[in-house]
Design an enzyme around this catalytic site. Structure first.
Site, short mmCIF file in Angstrom:
data_model
loop_
_atom_site.label_atom_id
_atom_site.label_comp_id
_atom_site.label_asym_id
_atom_site.label_seq_id
_atom_site.Cartn_x
_atom_site.Cartn_y
_atom_site.Cartn_z
N ASP A 142 -4.80 -7.99 -4.39
CA ASP A 142 -4.86 -9.11 -3.46
C ASP A 142 -5.13 -10.42 -4.18
O ASP A 142 -4.63 -11.46 -3.75
CB ASP A 142 -5.95 -8.86 -2.40
CG ASP A 142 -5.40 -8.01 -1.26
OD1 ASP A 142 -4.28 -8.30 -0.80
OD2 ASP A 142 -6.07 -7.05 -0.85
N HIS B 296 0.81 -1.22 0.00
CA HIS B 296 0.00 0.00 0.00
C HIS B 296 0.84 1.27 0.00
O HIS B 296 0.35 2.34 -0.34
CB HIS B 296 -1.00 -0.04 1.15
CG HIS B 296 -2.10 -1.01 0.89
ND1 HIS B 296 -2.05 -2.31 1.34
CD2 HIS B 296 -3.24 -0.90 0.15
CE1 HIS B 296 -3.15 -2.94 0.91
NE2 HIS B 296 -3.88 -2.11 0.20
N GLU C 298 -11.28 -10.76 -4.23
CA GLU C 298 -9.83 -10.62 -4.13
C GLU C 298 -9.15 -11.81 -3.47
O GLU C 298 -7.96 -11.77 -3.17
CB GLU C 298 -9.43 -9.30 -3.47
CG GLU C 298 -10.15 -8.93 -2.22
CD GLU C 298 -9.77 -7.53 -1.71
OE1 GLU C 298 -8.86 -6.88 -2.24
OE2 GLU C 298 -10.40 -7.10 -0.73
N CYS D 258 -10.80 -2.99 -9.90
CA CYS D 258 -10.27 -1.77 -9.27
C CYS D 258 -8.83 -1.95 -8.78
O CYS D 258 -8.27 -1.05 -8.18
CB CYS D 258 -11.16 -1.30 -8.14
SG CYS D 258 -11.26 -2.46 -6.77
C1 PEP Z 1 -6.88 -4.91 -4.39
O1 PEP Z 1 -6.56 -5.74 -3.54
O2 PEP Z 1 -6.71 -5.07 -5.61
C2 PEP Z 1 -7.50 -3.64 -3.97
C3 PEP Z 1 -7.99 -2.81 -4.86
O3 PEP Z 1 -7.51 -3.34 -2.66
P1 PEP Z 1 -6.20 -2.87 -1.86
O4 PEP Z 1 -5.11 -2.60 -2.85
O5 PEP Z 1 -6.56 -1.67 -1.07
O6 PEP Z 1 -5.90 -4.06 -1.00
MG MG Z 2 -7.32 -5.56 -1.52
#
Ligand code: PEP
Ligand code: MG
Length: 582
Positions: A458, A192, A434, A505
Site C-alpha cells: 500500500d 490481493h 502504509e 511485511c
Molecule cells: C501492504 O499493504 O503492504 C500489506 C502488507 O498489506 P496488504 O497487502 O494486505 O494490503
Molecule cells: Mg496494506
C-alpha cells in the site's frame, strides 16, 4: 500453433496442464472447432436451438405481459427481435461453415462481440441491451448443452484456470487439489488476488488483456509465473524445457530446505527476524516447516472472505487460537480486519464507491462497523492467553484513528474483565505504516505504539498514486521507486531514534534482492509469504550487513525504479547466483 502471451507475473512457478477457459460471466467457453463434414449438422442444431429459445422467450413475454402489462412484456419482444436478426444469423452460419466453429462456440463468440460493442458505445440504454444479448447467449448455450458454470471450488480434473478476473476470495476458494495455476485478463501486480495466489503457491499471471477468445477449453497451456507468460499449445521442446525448469526448482527447494533450522543470520553475525505472512490458519504449519521465526502478518480478513456466514467471536477465537498454539510461543502479529477495496466479501454491505482504495476500507471500515470490530478484538484478547500475541492496526493515517482503535481495545478488555472471561490485556500494540501520511507523522505515532510494520504494497500504491490491482498502470507500481525508498529510510531513522521495532511485511521483502536492500536500509525484521522463506533466508545468510549497506548507499543515488531493480538483480547474481531465476 504455439502462441505466447505476456502478462504480469504475480506468483512464481510453472504449471503445465489443460486449460479450463471461463468467459467473463464464469461460464466455460465450449470447445471450438468441428470437422468440415459436421458443418451442416451443426447449423441444423443451431436452428433448432434458436427455435426453442424463441418459444421460451415468447412464453416469458406472455407471462410477464399478463402480470406486469404489455410494456414490461416488450422487454422480451426486443430479445426476440435480436434473436431473429438476419445479420446475427448470417454471421453465426458463416462462422460454422467457414471457420468451422461449433454452434456453441459461434454463439459464444458472436454474441459476446455484440455485447462488448454495445457496452463500448458509452450509452447507458445500449449498455443495458448488452445484458439482453448475454441473456440470449446463455439460453442458446443451455439449449446447445454447452452452458455450464464451473464451480472452481470443486473440479473433477486438474486444470489451469483461464478467466477474465478472479477476486481474492474466489482465488482463496479455488480447488487446490485440481487447480494447477491461473491466468486472468485483468488484475495488477499488487492486488490481493496476487497475494493469495502466492500464499497458495499457485503459479499465476494476471493482466494479460483480452485473450480468452483465442483459446478453447482443454488446450494444453503453460503458466510461467516467473516471467508472466502464458504459452498456449506449446510444442514438445517448450514443454520439455519447462519440465526441466520445474525439476531444477524442486532441486533448489530441496537444497534450501536444509536451512530450515538455521537462523536467518548474515555472514557477519547479525540476526534478522524472518517471519511469515499468512491468510489462513492452516498455513501456520508450512511456516514452521520452513523455519519461520513467527507470524509477522496474519491477514485476518480472509476469515470473512472465505465464509458465507459472518464469522462469530468464537470463529475468530478458534482461528487465532489454532495459529497461536501451532506457533508454540513464537510471536504472532494479528492484523485487525483490512476489508474493503479489492477485499470485499458479503460483509459488511457497502454501497459502491468511486475510489474504493481511497474509501471506506481497512481501519476506517472497522471503526465504522463496531459490530464487526468488537468481536474480533475480544477474540484477539481472549486468544492471547495461548501465546505471544501482538495486535496490529492497518492503514492508520491519522493519530485520531490510532487512538480510537486503542481506546476500543481497552474498552473491550474492560468488558471481558467484567464478564470474567480469561484474556490478556498487556499485548503489544502496533500499526502498519502504509500511507505517506503515517511516515510524515511517524515521530508522533512512535510515542503511541509498541511496534511498526511497513506495508510496502500500500505504501507504493499511495505514494505513487497507482492502483495496485490495475493492469493498465502496472508498470508504474514499483516498491523500488526512489520516493518509496526514501519513505522507508525515513521510517527506519525515526523508529531507530525511538527504539521502536520496525518490520517490513509488504511483498517487497519476499524478493531476495529487495530484501538485501531493506537490510542495507537498516531493516532487521522481515515478514514474507511462507513460500518465500527459504529463498529470503538463503539471501540473508549469504551476505554481510556491510555488503547490504553498500547496496543501499548505491541504490539511493538512482532516480528510477528500473535502475534500482537492474542494479539489485546484478548484485544478487554476484552474491547469491542460485537465487536468480533464468
Ligand atoms: C501492504 O499493504 O503492504 C500489506 C502488507 O498489506 P496488504 O497487502 O494486505 O494490503
Ligand atoms: Mg496494506
Amino acid at each position: 500453433m504455439m502462441v505466447e502471451l505476456q502478462g504480469i507475473p504475480v506468483a512464481p512457478g510453472v504449471a503445465i496442464g489443460p486449460a479450463l477457459v471461463l468467459n467473463a460471466e464464469g461460464y466455460s467457453i465450449p470447445r471450438c472447432h468441428i470437422a468440415a463434414s459436421d458443418a451442416a449438422a451443426e447449423q441444423m442444431r443451431l436452428r433448432v436451438a434458436i427455435e426453442e429459445v424463441s418459444k421460451q422467450i415468447e412464453a416469458n413475454r406472455m407471462q410477464t405481459a399478463a402480470v406486469a402489462g404489455e410494456e414490461t412484456g416488450d422487454i422480451f419482444s426486443a430479445q426476440l427481435q435480436m434473436l431473429h436478426d438476419p445479420r446475427l444469423n448470417a454471421e453465426l452460419t458463416k462462422r460454422i461453415a467457414f471457420q468451422r466453429h461449433s454452434a456453441a462456440y459461434a454463439v459464444s463468440r458472436v454474441l459476446h462481440n455484440y455485447a462488448t460493442a454495445l457496452r463500448r458505445l458509452d450509452n447507458p440504454l445500449l449498455a443495458e441491451r448488452a445484458q439482453d444479448v448475454l441473456d440470449i447467449e446463455r439460453q442458446l448455450l443451455t439449449e446447445l448443452g454447452a452452458a455450464t458454470r464451473r464451480p472452481l471450488e470443486d473440479l473433477s480434473e486438474s486444470a489451469i484456470v483461464l478467466c477474465h478476473m478472479l477476486t481474492p476470495s474466489e482465488t482463496a476458494s479455488l480447488d487446490r487439489q485440481h487447480v494447477l495455476g491461473f491466468c486472468t485478463e485483468t488484475g495488477g501486480p499488487g492486488g490481493h488476488t496476487a497475494i493469495v495466489a502466492k500464499g497458495l503457491e499457485l503459479p499465476a499471471v494476471v493482466g494479460i488483456g483480452p485473450f480468452l477468445d483465442k483459446i478453447s477449453d482443454q488446450t494444453l497451456v503453460i503458466v510461467d509465473g516467473d516471467h508472466g507468460r502464458l504459452i498456449v499449445d506449446p510444442d514438445e521442446e517448450t514443454v520439455a524445457r519447462y519440465r526441466r525448469r520445474n525439476e531444477e526448482r524442486r532441486d533448489l527447494a530441496q537444497r534450501l530446505s536444509e536451512l530450515r533450522s538455521l537462523p536467518a543470520e548474515t555472514s557477519d553475525g547479525v540476526r534478522i527476524r524472518l517471519s511469515a505472512n499468512i491468510e489462513f490458519p492452516h498455513e501456520a504449519a508450512s511456516c514452521l516447516e520452513r523455519g519461520a521465526d513467527g507470524i509477522g502478518l496474519y491477514r485476518t480478513e480472509f476469515l470473512y472472505l472465505s465464509s458465507a456466514e459472518e464469522p462469530s467471536e468464537e470463529d475468530h477465537y478458534e482461528a487465532y487460537s489454532q495459529v497461536i498454539r501451532e506457533m508454540d510461543g513464537r510471536p504472532v502479529v494479528i492484523r485487525t480486519l483490512d476489508l474493503g477495496a479489492d477485499k470485499m466479501g458479503r460483509h459488511p454491505q457497502v454501497d459502491r464507491e468511486n475510489n474504493p482504495f481511497l474509501g471506506l476500507r481497512s481501519i476506517r471500515l472497522s471503526l465504522r462497523h463496531l459490530d464487526l470490530f468488537r468481536p474480533q478484538l475480544r477474540a484477539i484478547l481472549r486468544a492471547a492467553v495461548h501465546g505471544d500475541v501482538r495486535v496490529m492496526f492497518p492503514l492508520i493515517t491519522t493519530l485520531a484513528e490510532l487512538r480510537q482503535a486503542k481506546m476500543l481495545l481497552s474498552t473491550v478488555a474492560e468488558d471481558l474483565a467484567v464478564s470474567g472471561v480469561p484474556f490478556r490485556s498487556d499485548i503489544p500494540i502496533g500499526m502498519m505504516v502504509e500511507v505517506p501520511a503515517a511516515v510524515l507523522m511517524l515521530d508522533r505515532f512512535v510515542r503511541e505504539v509498541d511496534f511498526l510494520s511497513i506495508g510496502t504494497n500500500d505504501l507504493a500504491q499511495y505514494t505513487l498514486a497507482v492502483d495496485r490491482s490495475n493492469e493498465y498502470v502496472a508498470e508504474l507500481y514499483q516498491s523500488t521507486d526512489p520516493s518509496v525508498l526514501s519513505l522507508i529510510r525515513r521510517s527506519v531513522e525515526i523508529a531507530n531514534a525511538n527504539d521502536t521495532p520496525l518490520a517490513v511485511c509488504g511483498e517487497m521483502s519476499s524478493n531476495p534482492a529487495r530484501a538485501l536492500l531493506l537490510l542495507g536500509l537498516g531493516i532487521r525484521n522481515l515478514s514474507v509469504p511462507p513460500s518465500s522463506l527459504p529463498r529470503v533466508k538463503k539471501a540473508i545468510r549469504s551476505v554481510s550487513i556491510e555488503e547490504c549497506q553498500a547496496i543501499a548507499e548505491r541504490v539511493m543515488t538512482f532516480e528510477a525504479a528500473r535502475d534500482v531493480d537492474l542494479y539489485l538483480i546484478g548484485r544478487l547474481r554476484e552474491l547469491v547466483p542460485e537465487l536468480v531465476v533464468s
